[in-house]
Design a protein around this motif. Structure first.
Motif, PDB file in Angstrom:
ATOM      1  N   LEU A 240       0.751  -1.285   0.066  1.00  0.00           N
ATOM      2  CA  LEU A 240       0.041   0.020   0.062  1.00  0.00           C
ATOM      3  C   LEU A 240       0.840   1.212  -0.173  1.00  0.00           C
ATOM      4  O   LEU A 240       0.721   2.238  -0.909  1.00  0.00           O
ATOM      5  CB  LEU A 240      -0.700  -0.054   1.175  1.00  0.00           C
ATOM      6  N   PRO A 241       1.855   1.444   1.065  1.00  0.00           N
ATOM      7  CA  PRO A 241       2.550   2.665   0.738  1.00  0.00           C
ATOM      8  C   PRO A 241       3.399   2.849  -0.635  1.00  0.00           C
ATOM      9  O   PRO A 241       3.395   3.869  -0.838  1.00  0.00           O
ATOM     10  CB  PRO A 241       3.908   2.229   1.785  1.00  0.00           C
ATOM     11  N   CYS A 242       3.703   1.673  -1.294  1.00  0.00           N
ATOM     12  CA  CYS A 242       4.159   1.869  -2.537  1.00  0.00           C
ATOM     13  C   CYS A 242       3.316   2.501  -3.502  1.00  0.00           C
ATOM     14  O   CYS A 242       3.517   2.999  -4.344  1.00  0.00           O
ATOM     15  CB  CYS A 242       4.870   0.578  -3.103  1.00  0.00           C
ATOM     16  N   ARG A 243       1.910   2.103  -3.702  1.00  0.00           N
ATOM     17  CA  ARG A 243       0.950   2.519  -4.271  1.00  0.00           C
ATOM     18  C   ARG A 243       0.851   4.122  -4.016  1.00  0.00           C
ATOM     19  O   ARG A 243       0.797   4.854  -4.931  1.00  0.00           O
ATOM     20  CB  ARG A 243      -0.469   2.047  -3.975  1.00  0.00           C
ATOM     21  N   LYS A 244       0.950   4.410  -2.735  1.00  0.00           N
ATOM     22  CA  LYS A 244       0.823   5.918  -2.408  1.00  0.00           C
ATOM     23  C   LYS A 244       1.971   6.860  -2.995  1.00  0.00           C
ATOM     24  O   LYS A 244       1.789   7.779  -3.574  1.00  0.00           O
ATOM     25  CB  LYS A 244       0.804   6.271  -0.858  1.00  0.00           C
ATOM     26  N   ILE A 245       3.222   6.059  -2.555  1.00  0.00           N
ATOM     27  CA  ILE A 245       4.436   6.717  -3.295  1.00  0.00           C
ATOM     28  C   ILE A 245       4.270   6.914  -4.909  1.00  0.00           C
ATOM     29  O   ILE A 245       4.471   8.217  -5.468  1.00  0.00           O
ATOM     30  CB  ILE A 245       5.565   6.003  -2.914  1.00  0.00           C
ATOM     31  N   ALA A 246       3.950   5.901  -5.645  1.00  0.00           N
ATOM     32  CA  ALA A 246       3.913   5.895  -6.941  1.00  0.00           C
ATOM     33  C   ALA A 246       2.801   7.263  -7.328  1.00  0.00           C
ATOM     34  O   ALA A 246       3.309   7.914  -8.237  1.00  0.00           O
ATOM     35  CB  ALA A 246       3.402   4.625  -7.600  1.00  0.00           C
ATOM     36  N   THR A 247       1.594   7.164  -6.777  1.00  0.00           N
ATOM     37  CA  THR A 247       0.850   8.593  -6.864  1.00  0.00           C
ATOM     38  C   THR A 247       1.558   9.730  -6.492  1.00  0.00           C
ATOM     39  O   THR A 247       1.328  10.650  -7.491  1.00  0.00           O
ATOM     40  CB  THR A 247      -0.372   8.300  -6.133  1.00  0.00           C
ATOM     41  N   GLY A 248       2.241  10.000  -5.490  1.00  0.00           N
ATOM     42  CA  GLY A 248       2.770  11.262  -5.324  1.00  0.00           C
ATOM     43  C   GLY A 248       3.920  11.293  -6.292  1.00  0.00           C
ATOM     44  O   GLY A 248       4.092  12.623  -6.770  1.00  0.00           O
ATOM     45  N   ILE A 249       4.639  10.614  -6.914  1.00  0.00           N
ATOM     46  CA  ILE A 249       5.770  10.828  -8.049  1.00  0.00           C
ATOM     47  C   ILE A 249       4.657  11.468  -9.103  1.00  0.00           C
ATOM     48  O   ILE A 249       5.428  12.261  -9.824  1.00  0.00           O
ATOM     49  CB  ILE A 249       6.479   9.440  -8.305  1.00  0.00           C
ATOM     50  N   GLU A 250       3.902  10.644  -9.486  1.00  0.00           N
ATOM     51  CA  GLU A 250       3.032  11.079 -10.640  1.00  0.00           C
ATOM     52  C   GLU A 250       2.403  12.485 -10.434  1.00  0.00           C
ATOM     53  O   GLU A 250       2.502  13.493 -11.163  1.00  0.00           O
ATOM     54  CB  GLU A 250       1.927  10.292 -11.101  1.00  0.00           C
ATOM     55  N   ARG A 251       1.946  12.873  -9.142  1.00  0.00           N
ATOM     56  CA  ARG A 251       1.635  14.195  -8.905  1.00  0.00           C
ATOM     57  C   ARG A 251       2.664  15.319  -8.993  1.00  0.00           C
ATOM     58  O   ARG A 251       2.109  16.576  -9.481  1.00  0.00           O
ATOM     59  CB  ARG A 251       0.969  14.096  -7.454  1.00  0.00           C
ATOM     60  N   VAL A 252       3.874  15.222  -8.818  1.00  0.00           N
ATOM     61  CA  VAL A 252       4.552  16.152  -8.786  1.00  0.00           C
ATOM     62  C   VAL A 252       5.323  16.157 -10.087  1.00  0.00           C
ATOM     63  O   VAL A 252       6.317  17.101 -10.359  1.00  0.00           O
ATOM     64  CB  VAL A 252       5.722  15.983  -7.603  1.00  0.00           C
ATOM     65  N   GLY A 253       4.855  15.371 -11.009  1.00  0.00           N
ATOM     66  CA  GLY A 253       5.211  15.675 -12.381  1.00  0.00           C
ATOM     67  C   GLY A 253       6.469  14.887 -12.744  1.00  0.00           C
ATOM     68  O   GLY A 253       7.212  15.227 -13.882  1.00  0.00           O
ATOM     69  N   LEU A 254       7.044  14.115 -11.946  1.00  0.00           N
ATOM     70  CA  LEU A 254       8.207  13.211 -12.391  1.00  0.00           C
ATOM     71  C   LEU A 254       7.547  12.089 -13.501  1.00  0.00           C
ATOM     72  O   LEU A 254       6.447  11.813 -13.470  1.00  0.00           O
ATOM     73  CB  LEU A 254       8.629  12.474 -11.283  1.00  0.00           C
ATOM     74  N   PRO A 255       8.728  11.360 -14.224  1.00  0.00           N
ATOM     75  CA  PRO A 255       8.334  10.694 -15.306  1.00  0.00           C
ATOM     76  C   PRO A 255       7.472   9.306 -14.700  1.00  0.00           C
ATOM     77  O   PRO A 255       8.015   8.820 -13.503  1.00  0.00           O
ATOM     78  CB  PRO A 255       9.631  10.280 -16.087  1.00  0.00           C
ATOM     79  N   ALA A 256       6.725   8.540 -15.568  1.00  0.00           N
ATOM     80  CA  ALA A 256       6.155   7.367 -15.165  1.00  0.00           C
ATOM     81  C   ALA A 256       7.215   6.358 -14.803  1.00  0.00           C
ATOM     82  O   ALA A 256       6.858   5.461 -14.087  1.00  0.00           O
ATOM     83  CB  ALA A 256       5.369   6.855 -16.397  1.00  0.00           C
ATOM     84  N   ALA A 257       8.393   6.349 -15.476  1.00  0.00           N
ATOM     85  CA  ALA A 257       9.453   5.614 -15.311  1.00  0.00           C
ATOM     86  C   ALA A 257       9.906   5.484 -13.807  1.00  0.00           C
ATOM     87  O   ALA A 257      10.673   4.493 -13.417  1.00  0.00           O
ATOM     88  CB  ALA A 257      10.502   5.563 -16.340  1.00  0.00           C
ATOM     89  N   THR A 258       9.789   6.768 -13.310  1.00  0.00           N
ATOM     90  CA  THR A 258      10.371   6.646 -11.882  1.00  0.00           C
ATOM     91  C   THR A 258       9.241   6.026 -11.173  1.00  0.00           C
ATOM     92  O   THR A 258       9.551   5.416  -9.949  1.00  0.00           O
ATOM     93  CB  THR A 258      10.284   8.228 -11.639  1.00  0.00           C
ATOM     94  N   ALA A 259       7.813   6.179 -11.174  1.00  0.00           N
ATOM     95  CA  ALA A 259       6.892   5.533 -10.684  1.00  0.00           C
ATOM     96  C   ALA A 259       6.801   4.018 -10.652  1.00  0.00           C
ATOM     97  O   ALA A 259       6.380   3.300 -10.011  1.00  0.00           O
ATOM     98  CB  ALA A 259       5.675   6.224 -10.958  1.00  0.00           C
TER      99      ALA A 259
END
Length: 345
Positions: A240-259
């Motif tokens: 679950l934390p990884c799902r949240k972190i991936a959402t946060g990465i996308e929210r701040v505009g970092l690339p999908a490859a980072t998420a």
């Protein structure tokens, strides 16, 4: 990677011994407190690193140098003693229903430590997300390696279960899917440095401790139960934390490859948590009942260090701290600009 810059006299002495090949001076010894001492933690990390990737500027074969092992043993003993004291109340109060797997799940569910993942999901700035990625790189660029030392100390179904987890962690036979490679790709996509150990000089003492403890547990047969308990807690608190972190990465505009690295762990760790708790830990204690307390100790240690790391990180990210120039990293100037985006997703 080269021998890192010291953070005090102990890590300076270890670094000099590695670069010159000379023995440690006889007066060099572990301090009375290790867990929150960045000099001691860096020294311990360096000593363990000799068993992993090593240092290109280290002289000779120092992996089993008696002088270094003497110091490492003292640091390990001090760290274990402090962690047992810090987690004793949790271990003693742990549920004992007769079903260890359910007891471990209950122990993790009862933990109320601060959630860095929730903050990253909803509130973190781009710079803070990048700080988090740099801190995590110390573990993720050699993900699961410390736990592989335990394989030779297990047998039967328990060994097969741990091997199943490790096989997934190591890409299921595909080098490009190694979780450490996925993390390197994530750093590259974010415009960060994916070189192994690149951000070691920036990580805080609690990040060092969360990494060294895995080697403390993983490289001592006596602590194999603690190593597997730590792994079980790590996996159980990951999906679950990884799902949240991936959402946060996308929210701040970092690339999908980072998420992608974190998205990969959403499904993988949902499976791994069941295997780690039921097949590894419960299976291990069924074969060796005397290891139950150490398994609980490993779980409690993972939760404790995660809580300490999370609380300190969030404290450094609160509005007042940010205004005062504080970051979650060390030796990093205030107002770090947005990193350039690397490879396209």
């Amino acid at each position: 990677m080269r021998v890192p810059e010291p953070r005090g006299p102990l890590s300076e002495a270890v670094g000099a011994a590695l670069r010159t090949g000379d023995p440690l001076p006889t007066h060099v010894a572990a301090p009375s407190a290790v867990l929150d001492d960045e000099d001691a933690q860096l020294a311990l990390w360096m000593l363990f690193e000799l068993h992993f990737r090593g240092f290109e500027d280290a002289v000779g074969d120092r992996e089993w140098g008696p002088d270094l092992l003497r110091l490492r043993g003292g640091l390990e003993a001090g760290m274990e003693q402090e962690l047992r004291a810090a987690t004793r109340a949790v271990v003693e109060a742990a549920p004992d229903s007769g079903d260890l797997a359910e007891d471990l799940f209950a122990l993790v569910a009862a933990d109320d430590g601060p959630s860095v993942a929730s903050y990253l999901q909803r509130h973190a700035t781009r710079e803070q997300v990048l700080e988090f990625l740099r801190q995590r790189s110390l573990y993720a660029l050699k993900e699961s390696d410390a736990h592989s030392f335990v394989l030779g100390r297990l047998d039967g179904p328990v060994k097969a279960a741990l091997a199943e987890i490790q096989y997934d962690e190591y890409g299921s036979g595909r080098p490009e899917r190694l979780h450490s490679t996925l993390y390197a790709d994530a750093l590259d996509a974010a415009g960060l440095d994916s070189t192994y150990g690149a951000y070691l000089p920036e990580v805080r003492v609690e990040t060092l401790a969360a990494n060294t403890v895995q080697a403390v547990f993983g490289m001592r047969r006596r602590l194999r139960g603690a190593a597997m308990g730590f792994l079980a807690a790590f996996e159980t608190t990951s999906s679950l934390p990884c799902r949240k972190i991936a959402t946060g990465i996308e929210r701040v505009g970092l690339p999908a490859a980072t998420a992608e690295y974190f998205s990969e762990h959403v499904e993988a760790d949902a499976v791994h948590e069941q295997v780690a708790v039921r097949d590894v830990c419960a299976g291990l204690v069924a074969r060796e009942p005397q290891l139950r307390e150490d398994v609980l100790f490993g779980v409690a240690t993972s939760l404790h260090l995660d809580a300490v790391t999370g609380a300190r990180m969030l404290e450094r990210w609160d509005a007042a701290s940010v205004q005062a120039g504080t970051t979650s990293l060390v030796r990093v100037p205030v107002g770090v600009p947005d990193m350039p985006v690397g490879r396209a997703s």
